[in-house]
Scaffold this active site. Structure first.
Site, PDB file in Angstrom:
ATOM      1  N   LYS A  21       0.841  -1.212   0.000  1.00 53.06           N
ATOM      2  CA  LYS A  21       0.000   0.000   0.000  1.00 53.06           C
ATOM      3  C   LYS A  21       0.871   1.256   0.000  1.00 53.06           C
ATOM      4  O   LYS A  21       0.587   2.212  -0.699  1.00 53.06           O
ATOM      5  CB  LYS A  21      -0.906   0.049   1.249  1.00 53.06           C
ATOM      6  CG  LYS A  21      -1.881  -1.104   1.366  1.00 53.06           C
ATOM      7  CD  LYS A  21      -2.841  -0.913   2.539  1.00 53.06           C
ATOM      8  CE  LYS A  21      -2.174  -0.851   3.904  1.00 53.06           C
ATOM      9  NZ  LYS A  21      -1.533  -2.122   4.316  1.00 53.06           N
ATOM     10  N   ARG A  97      -9.303   1.416   8.583  1.00 52.18           N
ATOM     11  CA  ARG A  97      -8.890   0.050   8.864  1.00 52.18           C
ATOM     12  C   ARG A  97     -10.018  -0.746   9.508  1.00 52.18           C
ATOM     13  O   ARG A  97      -9.823  -1.873   9.913  1.00 52.18           O
ATOM     14  CB  ARG A  97      -7.721   0.087   9.855  1.00 52.18           C
ATOM     15  CG  ARG A  97      -6.381  -0.346   9.248  1.00 52.18           C
ATOM     16  CD  ARG A  97      -5.336  -0.189  10.343  1.00 52.18           C
ATOM     17  NE  ARG A  97      -4.104  -0.846  10.077  1.00 52.18           N
ATOM     18  CZ  ARG A  97      -3.062  -0.312   9.449  1.00 52.18           C
ATOM     19  NH1 ARG A  97      -3.156   0.892   8.938  1.00 52.18           N
ATOM     20  NH2 ARG A  97      -1.943  -0.983   9.322  1.00 52.18           N
ATOM     21  N   ARG A 136      11.834  -6.381   5.585  1.00 53.19           N
ATOM     22  CA  ARG A 136      11.631  -4.962   5.284  1.00 53.19           C
ATOM     23  C   ARG A 136      12.526  -4.056   6.107  1.00 53.19           C
ATOM     24  O   ARG A 136      12.714  -4.255   7.303  1.00 53.19           O
ATOM     25  CB  ARG A 136      10.162  -4.620   5.534  1.00 53.19           C
ATOM     26  CG  ARG A 136       9.809  -3.203   5.164  1.00 53.19           C
ATOM     27  CD  ARG A 136       8.356  -3.052   4.874  1.00 53.19           C
ATOM     28  NE  ARG A 136       7.546  -3.025   6.078  1.00 53.19           N
ATOM     29  CZ  ARG A 136       6.242  -2.743   6.067  1.00 53.19           C
ATOM     30  NH1 ARG A 136       5.632  -2.497   4.914  1.00 53.19           N
ATOM     31  NH2 ARG A 136       5.570  -2.734   7.187  1.00 53.19           N
ATOM     32  N   ARG A 169      11.325  -1.869  11.445  1.00 50.52           N
ATOM     33  CA  ARG A 169      10.262  -1.368  12.305  1.00 50.52           C
ATOM     34  C   ARG A 169      10.005  -2.334  13.446  1.00 50.52           C
ATOM     35  O   ARG A 169      10.031  -3.542  13.261  1.00 50.52           O
ATOM     36  CB  ARG A 169       8.971  -1.194  11.490  1.00 50.52           C
ATOM     37  CG  ARG A 169       8.879   0.156  10.820  1.00 50.52           C
ATOM     38  CD  ARG A 169       7.766   0.242   9.819  1.00 50.52           C
ATOM     39  NE  ARG A 169       6.494  -0.321  10.276  1.00 50.52           N
ATOM     40  CZ  ARG A 169       5.375  -0.264   9.556  1.00 50.52           C
ATOM     41  NH1 ARG A 169       5.384   0.331   8.361  1.00 50.52           N
ATOM     42  NH2 ARG A 169       4.273  -0.803  10.002  1.00 50.52           N
ATOM     43  N   ARG A 180      -0.786  -8.053  13.572  1.00 48.20           N
ATOM     44  CA  ARG A 180      -1.275  -7.163  12.516  1.00 48.20           C
ATOM     45  C   ARG A 180      -2.085  -7.930  11.481  1.00 48.20           C
ATOM     46  O   ARG A 180      -3.120  -7.447  11.012  1.00 48.20           O
ATOM     47  CB  ARG A 180      -0.084  -6.444  11.856  1.00 48.20           C
ATOM     48  CG  ARG A 180       0.522  -5.394  12.779  1.00 48.20           C
ATOM     49  CD  ARG A 180       1.930  -5.036  12.372  1.00 48.20           C
ATOM     50  NE  ARG A 180       1.975  -4.346  11.102  1.00 48.20           N
ATOM     51  CZ  ARG A 180       3.044  -4.342  10.296  1.00 48.20           C
ATOM     52  NH1 ARG A 180       4.135  -4.994  10.629  1.00 48.20           N
ATOM     53  NH2 ARG A 180       3.017  -3.680   9.171  1.00 48.20           N
TER      54      ARG A 180
HETATM   55  P1  AMP Z   1       1.067   0.824   8.731  1.00 47.27           P
HETATM   56  O1  AMP Z   1       2.254   1.696   8.511  1.00 47.27           O
HETATM   57  O2  AMP Z   1      -0.121   1.204   7.895  1.00 47.27           O
HETATM   58  O3  AMP Z   1       1.394  -0.646   8.662  1.00 47.27           O
HETATM   59  O4  AMP Z   1       0.587   1.106  10.236  1.00 47.27           O
HETATM   60  C1  AMP Z   1       1.429   0.821  11.322  1.00 47.27           C
HETATM   61  C2  AMP Z   1       0.647   0.798  12.609  1.00 47.27           C
HETATM   62  O5  AMP Z   1       0.056   2.076  12.868  1.00 47.27           O
HETATM   63  C3  AMP Z   1      -0.520  -0.177  12.648  1.00 47.27           C
HETATM   64  O6  AMP Z   1      -0.125  -1.506  12.948  1.00 47.27           O
HETATM   65  C4  AMP Z   1      -1.360   0.437  13.758  1.00 47.27           C
HETATM   66  O7  AMP Z   1      -0.803   0.178  15.007  1.00 47.27           O
HETATM   67  C5  AMP Z   1      -1.214   1.926  13.488  1.00 47.27           C
HETATM   68  N1  AMP Z   1      -2.257   2.407  12.549  1.00 47.27           N
HETATM   69  C6  AMP Z   1      -2.077   2.859  11.290  1.00 47.27           C
HETATM   70  N2  AMP Z   1      -3.242   3.197  10.744  1.00 47.27           N
HETATM   71  C7  AMP Z   1      -4.189   2.916  11.665  1.00 47.27           C
HETATM   72  C8  AMP Z   1      -5.609   3.016  11.681  1.00 47.27           C
HETATM   73  N3  AMP Z   1      -6.285   3.440  10.611  1.00 47.27           N
HETATM   74  N4  AMP Z   1      -6.262   2.646  12.820  1.00 47.27           N
HETATM   75  C9  AMP Z   1      -5.595   2.212  13.900  1.00 47.27           C
HETATM   76  N5  AMP Z   1      -4.259   2.070  13.949  1.00 47.27           N
HETATM   77  C10 AMP Z   1      -3.557   2.430  12.846  1.00 47.27           C
END
Ligand code: AMP
Length: 230
Positions: A21, A97, A136, A169, A180
């Site tokens: 994404k 999400r 990653r 990360r 996740r």
């Molecule tokens: P990502 O970079 O999209 O994989 O997001 C990393 C982390 O940020 C996720 O595992 C959540 O802990 C938090 N996060 C990102 N977007 C959301 C969202 N829309 N709702 C809740 N937590 C989020």
């Protein structure tokens, strides 16, 4: 069509963690010349810049792979969508999400008469996901992402884009990855039907070469220029 094309729209990328994404969202946003609003990047930036604040404390759960509360993440994302640069269009990645967040977004956008146009659902098998996530490397400064085997930076451990030192990360470790993926199936996957029922979902095969996937993304987001808002 060239980079910075006048074609643009209001698009959401959906897909499990590791589906690409961020990479595809970033490419589409720079192609259109609109902001790439990635909720995870915005939240990580707050953790870096506002350590010790109440907001950072609410966000800290991301290290474990858990979800940040709806109200907190909504506030952060809507602030980014309010910026002048996002009025022409935007590419949202990582938000919404859950169905509750999708309803919050629907409300926010309809109040501004800027409804979402297309939701691109990236489809990818679980084996490919784990392989992508577990190799990653991410830039804590600009958010660029690499893979130790498939897409290494030019200089080992250093970001090609900004020169910062790359990191793994916290939530790309095996435990948080499992959390996740579980949360994706439980909370986010139902959004596919939510947007399919509204006629907005376009599914894209996200396996294979990044450039090929981008061609599919472009094909699936074509035609949005007809409803541009300047
Ligand atoms: P990502 O970079 O999209 O994989 O997001 C990393 C982390 O940020 C996720 O595992 C959540 O802990 C938090 N996060 C990102 N977007 C959301 C969202 N829309 N709702 C809740 N937590 C989020």
């Amino acid at each position: 069509m060239s980079e910075g094309s006048s074609r643009a729209g209001r698009v959401v990328f959906l897909g499990p963690p590791g589906a690409g994404k961020g990479t595809q969202g970033n490419r589409l946003a720079s192609f259109w010349g609109v902001p790439h609003v990635a909720s995870g990047d915005l939240l990580r930036r707050i953790l870096q810049n506002r350590e010790g604040s109440a907001l950072a404390a609410a966000i800290r759960v991301i290290d474990k792979g858990s979800l940040v509360p709806d109200e907190t993440v909504g506030q952060v994302v809507f602030e980014a969508l309010d910026l002048p640069g996002a009025q022409r269009g935007f590419v949202l990645d990582g938000y919404p999400r859950s169905v509750d967040q999708a309803r919050d977004l629907e409300r926010y956008l309809s109040e501004r008469r800027r409804p979402l146009q297309v939701v691109i659902g990236l489809r990818i098998g679980e084996a490919a996901l784990i392989a992508r996530l577990s190799g990653r490397l991410t830039c804590p400064n600009c958010g660029a992402s690499y893979h130790v085997m498939k897409d290494p930076p030019q200089t080992a451990g250093v970001c090609d884009q900004c020169g910062n030192v790359l990191a793994v990360r916290e939530d790309d470790q095996p435990g948080p990855i499992r959390t996740r993926l579980m949360l994706y199936h439980q909370k986010t996957e139902p959004l596919l039907s939510f947007y399919r029922e509204r006629g907005m979902l376009r599914e894209v095969d996200a396996e294979g070469d990044e450039a090929k996937v981008f061609e599919r993304v472009l094909a699936s987001s074509g035609g949005l220029e007809k409803s541009l808002i300047y």
